[in-house]
Design an enzyme around this catalytic site. Structure first.
Site, PDB file in Angstrom:
ATOM      1  N   ASP A 106      -0.187   4.144   6.598  1.00  0.00           N
ATOM      2  CA  ASP A 106       0.669   4.417   5.434  1.00  0.00           C
ATOM      3  C   ASP A 106       1.723   3.327   5.243  1.00  0.00           C
ATOM      4  O   ASP A 106       1.857   2.412   6.049  1.00  0.00           O
ATOM      5  CB  ASP A 106       1.313   5.801   5.552  1.00  0.00           C
ATOM      6  CG  ASP A 106       2.133   5.965   6.807  1.00  0.00           C
ATOM      7  OD1 ASP A 106       2.898   5.056   7.147  1.00  0.00           O
ATOM      8  OD2 ASP A 106       2.003   7.018   7.468  1.00  0.00           O
ATOM      9  N   TRP A 107       2.466   3.458   4.191  1.00  0.00           N
ATOM     10  CA  TRP A 107       3.423   2.426   3.774  1.00  0.00           C
ATOM     11  C   TRP A 107       4.432   2.105   4.867  1.00  0.00           C
ATOM     12  O   TRP A 107       4.789   0.943   5.071  1.00  0.00           O
ATOM     13  CB  TRP A 107       4.152   2.896   2.513  1.00  0.00           C
ATOM     14  CG  TRP A 107       5.131   1.910   1.956  1.00  0.00           C
ATOM     15  CD1 TRP A 107       4.868   0.880   1.107  1.00  0.00           C
ATOM     16  CD2 TRP A 107       6.536   1.861   2.215  1.00  0.00           C
ATOM     17  NE1 TRP A 107       6.015   0.184   0.811  1.00  0.00           N
ATOM     18  CE2 TRP A 107       7.059   0.772   1.483  1.00  0.00           C
ATOM     19  CE3 TRP A 107       7.407   2.633   2.988  1.00  0.00           C
ATOM     20  CZ2 TRP A 107       8.407   0.431   1.510  1.00  0.00           C
ATOM     21  CZ3 TRP A 107       8.756   2.291   3.014  1.00  0.00           C
ATOM     22  CH2 TRP A 107       9.232   1.204   2.269  1.00  0.00           C
TER      23      TRP A 107
END
Length: 342
Positions: A106-107
């Site tokens: 994820d980011w």
């Protein structure tokens, strides 16, 4: 070569992904032997048919490329982003050929990310049955006690999209740095969306930082934002791990399910160390050999003295004649008298 679907041929040539190739076909941008094709089920032979995408002739499948990237925080793990955020594709612009990420980070996550254009390998790695281990270094808020860590080791129930709850597989967790916000090493064999974060949220601890340091046989060894090509040996090991071949010993085994040493399956005789082979043979000989008694020898040597004649010769009934011993001594045997006494 057998005919294949057009979207698969276009993806193998490195023009676009299969999903994007389907959009190209539906929009009439693909031409096969001079005819525009719009049906997604259309098949073609890349060795005999002329296939053009936007007027460019396909040159056949491209060479497989395998890249390991150290993804920094602030990049989205996708080929393109609708929100125009930076993607991992911006970090591999100098890679020869078109590659795409395998799995997701994820980011806010960092660490090892595999990228390739080998669709078969990517699909095999992302299957749940492959059980490829992934190791993360995690910093959590607060100090989770052993009871909470044992829950994570045995598996907890987490929520997925749509509200459905699933139970995670057993995980391996160990403390690597103590503190108010300790660092833990977490190894899992699944790849659910934000799985590690959700696992710690279930026991009441927020994940502040997370970095993937190992993916199957691959280990993170490049600086953040950098990448390198995999070696042939690493590719071979990765394909073996993706094949789902399981070892005799399970990857993770909870403490309550450990098999006692006495019931564990022993190794084959030819795989044991030399010392253990010798001791095993000696033990076998001692077990088969009869016990030796102290009072009576196991094997008595035959006597060398000659047996006596009397012992060897069977006894005969008395014939009335004097024995040889009497004859040898000269003794006379008394005979009955011819004359009767008055």
């Amino acid at each position: 070569m057998p005919a294949e679907r057009l979207q698969k041929i276009i993806a193998a040539a490195g023009v676009a992904s299969r999903r994007k190739a389907e959009e190209l076909i539906a929009s009439g941008r693909v031409v096969v032997n001079g005819n525009i094709v719009r049906e997604l089920g259309t098949k073609a032979d890349p060795e005999h048919d002329h296939i053009r995408v936007d007027g460019k002739l396909l040159q056949g499948p491209e060479r497989n490329t395998y890249v390991v990237l150290n993804k920094p925080k602030g990049y989205v793990t996708t080929v393109s982003d609708e929100k125009k955020r930076p993607t991992v594709m911006d970090l591999v612009t100098k890679v020869k050929g078109r590659v795409y990420p395998v799995g997701r980070l994820d980011w806010a996550s960092e660490g090892l990310l595999l990228m390739t254009n080998d669709g078969a390998l990517a699909n095999a790695l992302m299957k749940a049955s492959s059980n490829v281990a992934k190791t993360y270094v995690v910093k959590v808020a607060g100090q989770p006690d052993e009871g909470k860590l044992d829950k994570l080791r045995h598996g907890v129930s987490i929520a997925e999209k749509g509200g459905r709850r699933v139970r995670t597989a057993p995980a391996k967790i160990r403390l690597i740095r103590e503190g108010d916000n300790p660092w833990l090493e977490v190894t899992i064999i699944e790849g659910r969306n934000r799985q590690v974060r959700k696992m710690f949220e279930e026991v009441g601890h927020h994940v502040e930082k997370i970095r993937r340091v190992q993916y199957g046989p691959l280990t993170l060894d490049v600086p953040p934002g950098d990448w390198r090509n995999l070696t042939l040996l690493e590719v071979a090991k990765l394909k073996t791990a993706a094949s789902g071949i399981k070892s005799a010993k399970p990857i993770f085994e909870s403490p309550k399910q450990q098999i006692p040493q006495s019931k564990q399956a022993s190794k084959p005789f030819h795989e044991r160390p030399v010392e253990r082979r010798v001791s095993s043979l000696v033990h076998s000989v001692k077990t088969l050999r009869p016990p030796v008694q102290a009072s009576k020898p196991a094997f008595a040597a035959p006597s060398r003295s000659k047996p006596s004649r009397s012992a060897a010769r069977p006894t005969r009934p008395h014939s009335g004649r004097p024995s040889s011993s009497l004859r040898a001594s000269g003794a006379r045997r008394s005979r009955p008298s011819k004359f009767k006494r008055d």
